[in-house]
Design an enzyme around this catalytic site. Structure first.
Site, PDB file in Angstrom:
ATOM      1  N   ASP A  22       3.379  -1.566   0.154  1.00  0.00           N
ATOM      2  CA  ASP A  22       3.388  -2.773   0.985  1.00  0.00           C
ATOM      3  C   ASP A  22       4.676  -2.943   1.787  1.00  0.00           C
ATOM      4  O   ASP A  22       5.117  -4.063   2.069  1.00  0.00           O
ATOM      5  CB  ASP A  22       3.156  -4.029   0.114  1.00  0.00           C
ATOM      6  N   LYS A  31       3.751  -0.238   6.278  1.00  0.00           N
ATOM      7  CA  LYS A  31       3.355   1.043   6.880  1.00  0.00           C
ATOM      8  C   LYS A  31       2.357   0.840   8.026  1.00  0.00           C
ATOM      9  O   LYS A  31       2.481   1.437   9.087  1.00  0.00           O
ATOM     10  CB  LYS A  31       2.731   1.958   5.800  1.00  0.00           C
ATOM     11  N   GLY A  67      -3.799  -1.585   1.396  1.00  0.00           N
ATOM     12  CA  GLY A  67      -4.112  -2.664   2.327  1.00  0.00           C
ATOM     13  C   GLY A  67      -3.017  -2.624   3.375  1.00  0.00           C
ATOM     14  O   GLY A  67      -1.877  -2.984   3.090  1.00  0.00           O
ATOM     15  N   HIS A  68      -3.337  -2.097   4.545  1.00  0.00           N
ATOM     16  CA  HIS A  68      -2.329  -1.940   5.607  1.00  0.00           C
ATOM     17  C   HIS A  68      -2.591  -2.983   6.686  1.00  0.00           C
ATOM     18  O   HIS A  68      -3.635  -2.965   7.329  1.00  0.00           O
ATOM     19  CB  HIS A  68      -2.382  -0.523   6.181  1.00  0.00           C
ATOM     20  N   GLN A  82       0.449   3.509  -0.445  1.00  0.00           N
ATOM     21  CA  GLN A  82       1.299   3.171  -1.598  1.00  0.00           C
ATOM     22  C   GLN A  82       2.773   3.490  -1.271  1.00  0.00           C
ATOM     23  O   GLN A  82       3.147   3.392  -0.117  1.00  0.00           O
ATOM     24  CB  GLN A  82       0.833   3.897  -2.874  1.00  0.00           C
TER      25      GLN A  82
HETATM   26  P1  GDP Z   1       1.569  -1.724   3.997  1.00  0.00           P
HETATM   27  O1  GDP Z   1       0.632  -1.641   2.853  1.00  0.00           O
HETATM   28  O2  GDP Z   1       2.799  -0.890   3.802  1.00  0.00           O
HETATM   29  O3  GDP Z   1       0.919  -1.449   5.331  1.00  0.00           O
HETATM   30  O4  GDP Z   1       2.089  -3.237   4.031  1.00  0.00           O
HETATM   31  P2  GDP Z   1       1.172  -4.554   3.835  1.00  0.00           P
HETATM   32  O5  GDP Z   1       0.377  -4.767   5.069  1.00  0.00           O
HETATM   33  O6  GDP Z   1       0.462  -4.522   2.544  1.00  0.00           O
HETATM   34  O7  GDP Z   1       2.296  -5.654   3.660  1.00  0.00           O
HETATM   35  C1  GDP Z   1       3.241  -5.927   4.644  1.00  0.00           C
HETATM   36  C2  GDP Z   1       3.107  -7.396   5.038  1.00  0.00           C
HETATM   37  O8  GDP Z   1       4.250  -7.794   5.738  1.00  0.00           O
HETATM   38  C3  GDP Z   1       1.942  -7.673   5.952  1.00  0.00           C
HETATM   39  O9  GDP Z   1       1.464  -8.974   5.700  1.00  0.00           O
HETATM   40  C4  GDP Z   1       2.572  -7.590   7.337  1.00  0.00           C
HETATM   41  O10 GDP Z   1       1.873  -8.362   8.307  1.00  0.00           O
HETATM   42  C5  GDP Z   1       3.920  -8.177   7.073  1.00  0.00           C
HETATM   43  N1  GDP Z   1       5.018  -7.643   7.885  1.00  0.00           N
HETATM   44  C6  GDP Z   1       5.209  -6.390   8.344  1.00  0.00           C
HETATM   45  N2  GDP Z   1       6.416  -6.285   8.951  1.00  0.00           N
HETATM   46  C7  GDP Z   1       6.986  -7.492   8.875  1.00  0.00           C
HETATM   47  C8  GDP Z   1       8.257  -8.029   9.296  1.00  0.00           C
HETATM   48  O11 GDP Z   1       9.111  -7.340   9.839  1.00  0.00           O
HETATM   49  N3  GDP Z   1       8.498  -9.338   9.018  1.00  0.00           N
HETATM   50  C9  GDP Z   1       7.598 -10.131   8.392  1.00  0.00           C
HETATM   51  N4  GDP Z   1       7.929 -11.389   8.167  1.00  0.00           N
HETATM   52  N5  GDP Z   1       6.400  -9.676   7.976  1.00  0.00           N
HETATM   53  C10 GDP Z   1       6.108  -8.365   8.206  1.00  0.00           C
HETATM   54  P1  IMO Z   2      -0.352   0.064   0.109  1.00  0.00           P
HETATM   55  O1  IMO Z   2      -0.829   1.340   0.762  1.00  0.00           O
HETATM   56  C1  IMO Z   2       1.129  -1.878  -3.508  1.00  0.00           C
HETATM   57  C2  IMO Z   2      -0.431  -0.370  -7.326  1.00  0.00           C
HETATM   58  C3  IMO Z   2      -1.322  -1.284  -8.149  1.00  0.00           C
HETATM   59  C4  IMO Z   2      -0.984  -0.808  -9.539  1.00  0.00           C
HETATM   60  C5  IMO Z   2      -0.820   0.691  -9.357  1.00  0.00           C
HETATM   61  C6  IMO Z   2      -2.063   1.501  -9.680  1.00  0.00           C
HETATM   62  O2  IMO Z   2      -0.983  -1.161   0.665  1.00  0.00           O
HETATM   63  O3  IMO Z   2       1.135   0.029   0.076  1.00  0.00           O
HETATM   64  P2  IMO Z   2      -4.395   1.863  -8.477  1.00  0.00           P
HETATM   65  O4  IMO Z   2      -5.455   0.876  -8.064  1.00  0.00           O
HETATM   66  O5  IMO Z   2      -3.846   2.685  -7.367  1.00  0.00           O
HETATM   67  O6  IMO Z   2      -4.839   2.698  -9.637  1.00  0.00           O
HETATM   68  O7  IMO Z   2      -3.194   0.932  -9.053  1.00  0.00           O
HETATM   69  O8  IMO Z   2      -0.490   0.878  -7.992  1.00  0.00           O
HETATM   70  N1  IMO Z   2      -0.884  -0.154  -5.933  1.00  0.00           N
HETATM   71  C7  IMO Z   2      -0.283  -0.680  -4.864  1.00  0.00           C
HETATM   72  N2  IMO Z   2       0.741  -1.553  -4.769  1.00  0.00           N
HETATM   73  N3  IMO Z   2       0.570  -1.365  -2.403  1.00  0.00           N
HETATM   74  C8  IMO Z   2      -0.440  -0.466  -2.476  1.00  0.00           C
HETATM   75  O9  IMO Z   2      -0.934   0.183  -1.389  1.00  0.00           O
HETATM   76  C9  IMO Z   2      -0.944  -0.122  -3.750  1.00  0.00           C
HETATM   77  N4  IMO Z   2      -1.924   0.684  -4.188  1.00  0.00           N
HETATM   78  C10 IMO Z   2      -1.865   0.670  -5.523  1.00  0.00           C
HETATM   79  O10 IMO Z   2      -0.977  -2.635  -7.950  1.00  0.00           O
HETATM   80  O11 IMO Z   2       0.264  -1.321  -9.946  1.00  0.00           O
HETATM   81 MG    MG Z   3      -0.344  -2.900   1.492  1.00  0.00          MG
END
Ligand code: GDP
Ligand code: IMO
Ligand code: MG
Length: 428
Positions: free
Chosen positions: A15, A18, A42-43, A226
């Protein structure tokens, strides 16, 4: 001339942002390819006032013209894939012509999800806190050589499916979790319909596709899911996911030789978060942790779970940079720290025996690791509307310089908000 593929991956516990950065970088590339993980990811992308969360489809899908590839290292749930794809098509995103799926990607069966839940339940207090998407059991079948692949749907599929399902049901029975016939029938019907939907996509030999593209001089960005600390080999085992999230995972997940890897973009938040169970040395259980969670909206994109929050961990980041061969760093969510008096950065761990180290130990599992912090001044400036690094307040510029020195790697992109436009590409 044959090109090299660049890789973008997370350096923390996922998270990091990416999705947002892949979307921003996509115009530089011809192809964006996801190399591992599944719908546990979840991107999130935000632009033109809209927000999208992608799980299996690469984050290059919203830009114009690029081909997006779901690589062989990915595990695909046909039902979730169909849901995600239909949503995109309904919102006007051209998908079918621009998305290709590797025949080597493994299929997540409904019974994999049931097994994920049953295995978590059986673990009790030591449960991983998985996303419940069947990731572990699907990769387990892959490694134990009994998985089903996307390419299998093209030939004699019903028999292969029935065999895997029956094996899973036996395992569920042994865990005391036999599903009732009606539930199973419903799940199965939906899943088999989704397989028919999947069949309508371009199913390819992705290893040939990406290597031929490089030979033709095309530019490829490999998108990780991840983060490094969730890698099955190098993360905080056993509290990890079941795939290789590191650069080597791009090689195995896409069929790229190590020498074909170009730049490695390592992405991290200006602080640190983790969702699910497992060690997290810099976690804050106090009001500061809660403040970071509130300001950063740190709730899971897939499960809605609260993310655990803490200060940036430079011990873990140095380790992740080493394992991945990171050539450029990308810092996300710096705006979340816009209004703090001071900011802390963990430079070392004090181990239970009193030793102080800047090197990631074998296990960070036992409580008793005490982070050693540097304290830096905050910048008390709203940076969310900035368009150039020349606008950065001195304290923030100093924070960047401090991190670059600590991590011995340049920070080339800084994100100051969730929107596509809130991104500062630094001058080289
Ligand atoms: P990913 O899994 O690495 O793609 O990241 P996620 O989407 O799960 O989580 C990143 C969260 O931070 C999302 O809700 C984005 O919309 C938000 N986000 C990304 N970059 C920034 C930033 O620079 N500032 C803030 N405040 N939010 C951001
Ligand atoms: P993105 O791509 C954050 C974590 C789960 C759990 C562990 C194993 O959005 O960054 P799994 O379902 O893969 O067997 O769970 O990994 N986990 C993540 N945490 N971002 C993710 O993906 C994750 N995908 C799995 O919370 O601790
Ligand atoms: Mg994510």
């Amino acid at each position: 001339m044959t090109k090299k593929a660049d890789v973008l991956l997370g350096l923390q516990w996922g998270d990091e942002g990416k999705g947002k950065v892949v979307d921003v970088l996509t115009p530089r590339y011809d192809i964006v390819a996801r190399f591992q993980g599944g719908p546990n990811a979840g991107h999130t992308l935000e632009f033109e006032g809209k927000k999208y969360v992608l799980r299996s489809i690469p984050s290059g899908i919203f830009q114009q013209g690029q081909i997006n590839v779901i690589g062989g290292g990915v595990v695909l749930d046909p039902v979730l894939f169909r849901g995600e794809a239909l949503e995109l098509e309904n919102s006007g995103t051209a998908l079918r012509e621009r998305l290709k799926i590797s025949k080597k990607a493994h299929l997540i069966l409904p019974t994999h999800r049931l097994l994920d839940a049953a295995l978590e339940k059986a673990k009790g207090d030591t449960r991983i806190g998985t996303t419940g998407k069947g990731i572990g059991p699907t990769y387990t079948d892959k490694i134990s050589r009994s998985g089903l692949r996307v390419g299998d749907i093209l030939e004699d599929f019903p028999a292969k499916y029935a065999k895997a399902r029956d094996r899973h049901i036996k395992r569920l029975e042994s865990l005391g979790e036999k599903p009732d016939a009606a539930t199973l029938e419903k799940l199965e019907k939906d899943w088999l319909e989704a397989i028919e939907y999947l069949r309508t996509y371009d199913l390819i030999d992705s290893e040939h596709y990406v290597n031929n593209a490089l030979k033709e001089g095309k530019q490829i960005l490999c998108e990780g899911a991840q983060g490094t600390m969730l890698d099955v080999d190098f993360g905080s085992y056993p509290y990890v996911t079941s795939s290789n999230t590191v650069t080597a995972g791009a090689c195995t997940g896409l069929g790229l030789a190590p020498g074909r890897i170009g730049d490695v973009f390592g992405i991290f938040k200006a602080y640190c978060t983790r969702v699910g169970s497992g060690p997290f040395p810099t976690e804050l259980h106090d009001a500061t942790g809660a403040r970071i969670r509130d300001l950063g909206h740190e709730y899971g994109a897939v499960t809605g779970r609260e993310r655990r929050c803490g200060w940036i961990d430079l011990v873990a980041l140095r380790y992740a940079i080493m394992i991945n061969g990171v050539t450029q760093l990308i810092m996300m969510k710096s705006d979340v720290l816009d209004d703090f008096d001071t900011i802390k950065a963990c430079t070392h761990y004090r181990l239970p025996d009193g030793t102080v180290t800047d090197c990631m130990p074998y296990s960070i599992d036992n409580a008793g690791i005490e982070p050693v912090y540097d304290t830096l001044p905050g910048w008390h400036t709203d940076m969310t509307g900035f368009t150039s690094e020349s606008q950065f307040p001195k304290e923030f510029a100093d924070y960047i310089a401090y991190l670059e020195k600590q991590l011995e790697t340049p920070i080339t992109i800084i994100s100051i908000g969730p929107d596509r436009r809130q991104t500062i590409i630094r001058q080289k």
